[in-house]
Scaffold this motif. Structure first.
Motif, PDB file in Angstrom:
ATOM      1  N   ILE A 147      40.341  -6.222  27.863  1.00 28.26           N
ATOM      2  CA  ILE A 147      40.194  -5.643  26.519  1.00 28.26           C
ATOM      3  C   ILE A 147      39.282  -6.514  25.669  1.00 28.26           C
ATOM      4  CG2 ILE A 147      41.409  -5.098  24.376  1.00 28.26           C
ATOM      5  CD1 ILE A 147      43.846  -4.325  26.130  1.00 28.26           C
ATOM      6  N   ARG A 148      39.500  -7.843  25.720  1.00 33.92           N
ATOM      7  CA  ARG A 148      38.669  -8.744  24.914  1.00 33.92           C
ATOM      8  C   ARG A 148      37.200  -8.670  25.311  1.00 33.92           C
ATOM      9  NH1 ARG A 148      43.445 -11.860  24.996  1.00 33.92           N
ATOM     10  NH2 ARG A 148      42.856 -12.917  26.905  1.00 33.92           N
ATOM     11  N   ALA A 149      36.911  -8.502  26.592  1.00 40.06           N
ATOM     12  CA  ALA A 149      35.510  -8.399  27.036  1.00 40.06           C
ATOM     13  C   ALA A 149      34.861  -7.139  26.463  1.00 40.06           C
ATOM     14  CB  ALA A 149      35.438  -8.376  28.560  1.00 40.06           C
ATOM     15  N   ILE A 150      35.580  -6.046  26.488  1.00 38.43           N
ATOM     16  CA  ILE A 150      35.030  -4.804  25.917  1.00 38.43           C
ATOM     17  C   ILE A 150      34.808  -4.973  24.418  1.00 38.43           C
ATOM     18  CG2 ILE A 150      35.539  -2.369  25.424  1.00 38.43           C
ATOM     19  CD1 ILE A 150      36.984  -2.311  28.184  1.00 38.43           C
ATOM     20  N   ALA A 151      35.789  -5.530  23.722  1.00 30.98           N
ATOM     21  CA  ALA A 151      35.659  -5.743  22.274  1.00 30.98           C
ATOM     22  C   ALA A 151      34.506  -6.696  21.968  1.00 30.98           C
ATOM     23  CB  ALA A 151      36.973  -6.287  21.711  1.00 30.98           C
ATOM     24  N   ARG A 152      34.361  -7.745  22.785  1.00 31.56           N
ATOM     25  CA  ARG A 152      33.265  -8.702  22.578  1.00 31.56           C
ATOM     26  C   ARG A 152      31.911  -8.010  22.691  1.00 31.56           C
ATOM     27  NH1 ARG A 152      34.266 -12.084  26.456  1.00 31.56           N
ATOM     28  NH2 ARG A 152      32.722 -11.205  27.858  1.00 31.56           N
ATOM     29  N   HIS A 153      31.764  -7.129  23.675  1.00 30.85           N
ATOM     30  CA  HIS A 153      30.497  -6.412  23.828  1.00 30.85           C
ATOM     31  C   HIS A 153      30.229  -5.492  22.637  1.00 30.85           C
ATOM     32  CE1 HIS A 153      29.484  -7.883  27.784  1.00 30.85           C
ATOM     33  NE2 HIS A 153      30.725  -7.652  28.182  1.00 30.85           N
ATOM     34  N   LYS A 154      31.254  -4.848  22.125  1.00 27.77           N
ATOM     35  CA  LYS A 154      31.090  -3.974  20.949  1.00 27.77           C
ATOM     36  C   LYS A 154      30.737  -4.805  19.722  1.00 27.77           C
ATOM     37  CE  LYS A 154      31.677  -0.292  23.198  1.00 27.77           C
ATOM     38  NZ  LYS A 154      30.511   0.552  23.450  1.00 27.77           N
ATOM     39  N   LEU A 155      31.351  -5.967  19.595  1.00 29.45           N
ATOM     40  CA  LEU A 155      31.035  -6.865  18.486  1.00 29.45           C
ATOM     41  C   LEU A 155      29.595  -7.342  18.577  1.00 29.45           C
ATOM     42  CD1 LEU A 155      31.944  -8.625  16.049  1.00 29.45           C
ATOM     43  CD2 LEU A 155      32.625 -10.352  17.722  1.00 29.45           C
ATOM     44  N   ILE A 156      29.172  -7.737  19.758  1.00 29.20           N
ATOM     45  CA  ILE A 156      27.794  -8.207  19.958  1.00 29.20           C
ATOM     46  C   ILE A 156      26.803  -7.087  19.633  1.00 29.20           C
ATOM     47  CG2 ILE A 156      26.119  -8.918  21.725  1.00 29.20           C
ATOM     48  CD1 ILE A 156      28.476 -10.540  22.998  1.00 29.20           C
ATOM     49  N   ASP A 157      27.109  -5.865  20.063  1.00 35.47           N
ATOM     50  CA  ASP A 157      26.237  -4.732  19.739  1.00 35.47           C
ATOM     51  C   ASP A 157      26.057  -4.603  18.233  1.00 35.47           C
ATOM     52  OD1 ASP A 157      26.011  -4.156  22.420  1.00 35.47           O
ATOM     53  OD2 ASP A 157      27.408  -2.443  22.368  1.00 35.47           O
ATOM     54  N   THR A 158      27.145  -4.758  17.485  1.00 38.04           N
ATOM     55  CA  THR A 158      27.081  -4.660  16.025  1.00 38.04           C
ATOM     56  C   THR A 158      26.300  -5.817  15.432  1.00 38.04           C
ATOM     57  OG1 THR A 158      29.157  -3.434  15.908  1.00 38.04           O
ATOM     58  CG2 THR A 158      28.462  -4.587  13.909  1.00 38.04           C
ATOM     59  N   LEU A 159      26.528  -7.017  15.945  1.00 36.52           N
ATOM     60  CA  LEU A 159      25.840  -8.188  15.398  1.00 36.52           C
ATOM     61  C   LEU A 159      24.342  -8.157  15.691  1.00 36.52           C
ATOM     62  CD1 LEU A 159      28.452 -10.980  16.186  1.00 36.52           C
ATOM     63  CD2 LEU A 159      27.964  -9.906  13.972  1.00 36.52           C
ATOM     64  N   ARG A 160      23.944  -7.442  16.719  1.00 35.74           N
ATOM     65  CA  ARG A 160      22.517  -7.331  17.036  1.00 35.74           C
ATOM     66  C   ARG A 160      21.777  -6.403  16.077  1.00 35.74           C
ATOM     67  NH1 ARG A 160      23.026  -6.917  23.551  1.00 35.74           N
ATOM     68  NH2 ARG A 160      23.061  -9.158  23.935  1.00 35.74           N
ATOM     69  N   LEU A 161      22.522  -5.529  15.428  1.00 39.21           N
ATOM     70  CA  LEU A 161      21.884  -4.614  14.478  1.00 39.21           C
ATOM     71  C   LEU A 161      21.417  -5.405  13.272  1.00 39.21           C
ATOM     72  CD1 LEU A 161      24.449  -1.687  14.570  1.00 39.21           C
ATOM     73  CD2 LEU A 161      22.169  -1.710  15.597  1.00 39.21           C
ATOM     74  N   PRO A 162      20.275  -5.030  12.699  1.00 38.16           N
ATOM     75  CA  PRO A 162      19.797  -5.755  11.517  1.00 38.16           C
ATOM     76  C   PRO A 162      20.764  -5.593  10.352  1.00 38.16           C
ATOM     77  CG  PRO A 162      18.372  -3.885  12.031  1.00 38.16           C
ATOM     78  CD  PRO A 162      19.401  -3.953  13.096  1.00 38.16           C
ATOM     79  N   ARG A 163      20.854  -6.627   9.560  1.00 36.27           N
ATOM     80  CA  ARG A 163      21.703  -6.553   8.368  1.00 36.27           C
ATOM     81  C   ARG A 163      21.173  -5.470   7.441  1.00 36.27           C
ATOM     82  NH1 ARG A 163      24.520 -11.860   6.926  1.00 36.27           N
ATOM     83  NH2 ARG A 163      24.372 -12.997   8.858  1.00 36.27           N
ATOM     84  N   GLY A 164      22.088  -4.863   6.733  1.00 33.45           N
ATOM     85  CA  GLY A 164      21.678  -3.824   5.790  1.00 33.45           C
ATOM     86  C   GLY A 164      21.257  -2.550   6.488  1.00 33.45           C
ATOM     87  N   ARG A 165      21.740  -2.335   7.730  1.00 33.91           N
ATOM     88  CA  ARG A 165      21.326  -1.172   8.490  1.00 33.91           C
ATOM     89  C   ARG A 165      21.821   0.130   7.884  1.00 33.91           C
ATOM     90  NH1 ARG A 165      25.932  -2.782  10.429  1.00 33.91           N
ATOM     91  NH2 ARG A 165      27.385  -1.318  11.392  1.00 33.91           N
ATOM     92  N   GLY A 166      22.871   0.057   7.101  1.00 28.66           N
ATOM     93  CA  GLY A 166      23.429   1.280   6.528  1.00 28.66           C
ATOM     94  C   GLY A 166      23.567   1.155   5.030  1.00 28.66           C
TER      95      GLY A 166
END
Length: 182
Positions: free
Chosen positions: A80-99
């Protein structure tokens, strides 16, 4: 493995055997377990904790889609933590202020201002709605166009009210980004 991870593993095993109540309990417990972890990691990374719920929901969706990959002989926590870590990394890769967070009330003013060009506006709205994932599109259709309440939409689509709100939020966020609103 601690007791909570043991309980999660047992719930996953029961869910694999078709126990819907165990699966519901599993998803609820995983969400409660991950929220503070993800929020802490977002803040530690210099981001707002506001994206935590989106990451939790993305993780739950990934767990659902990948549940067949969990080896029941192995601990569930690291999986579970590995899946969550990948989702977190995906979000952190997005530029700030994306939305941009825009109140739905602001859209009403835009629609009224463009009333004479209604046919073009209707085509634009249809095009943007068609670009949404089916689940988000059906929630937007039910709430914003058909006038259903959150509870009514949840009952209609056999979803929880929270899931409907998340789908609505994501749909509005997507519509906002495709509208070029800043």
């Amino acid at each position: 493995m601690d007791r909570s991870e043991h309980d999660l593993a047992e719930a996953m095993r029961a869910a694999s055997r078709g126990d819907a109540a165990a699966y519901t309990r599993l998803l609820r417990d995983v969400a409660e377990w991950l929220r503070p972890i993800i929020r802490r990691e977002l803040v530690r990374s210099g981001r707002s904790g506001a994206d935590a719920e989106d990451i939790v929901q993305d993780t739950l969706l990934a767990l659902h889609l990948k549940r067949h990959t969990w080896d029941e002989a192995r601990p569930i926590g690291p999986w579970i933590r590995a899946i969550a870590r990948h989702k977190l990394i995906d979000t952190l890769r997005l530029p700030r202020g994306r939305g941009n967070d825009v109140s739905i009330d602001e859209f009403g003013d835009v629609l009224v201002a463009h009333e004479p060009a209604r046919p073009a506006l209707e085509r634009d709205v249809e095009r943007r709605l068609d670009a949404l994932p089916p689940g988000q599109r059906q929630v937007i259709q039910a709430i914003a166009i058909d006038g259903l309440s959150i509870g009514e939409a949840a009952a209609k689509f056999e979803m929880t009210a929270v899931a409907v709100r998340v789908a609505l939020h994501r749909a509005l966020k997507s519509l906002n980004s495709t509208a070029g609103v800043t």
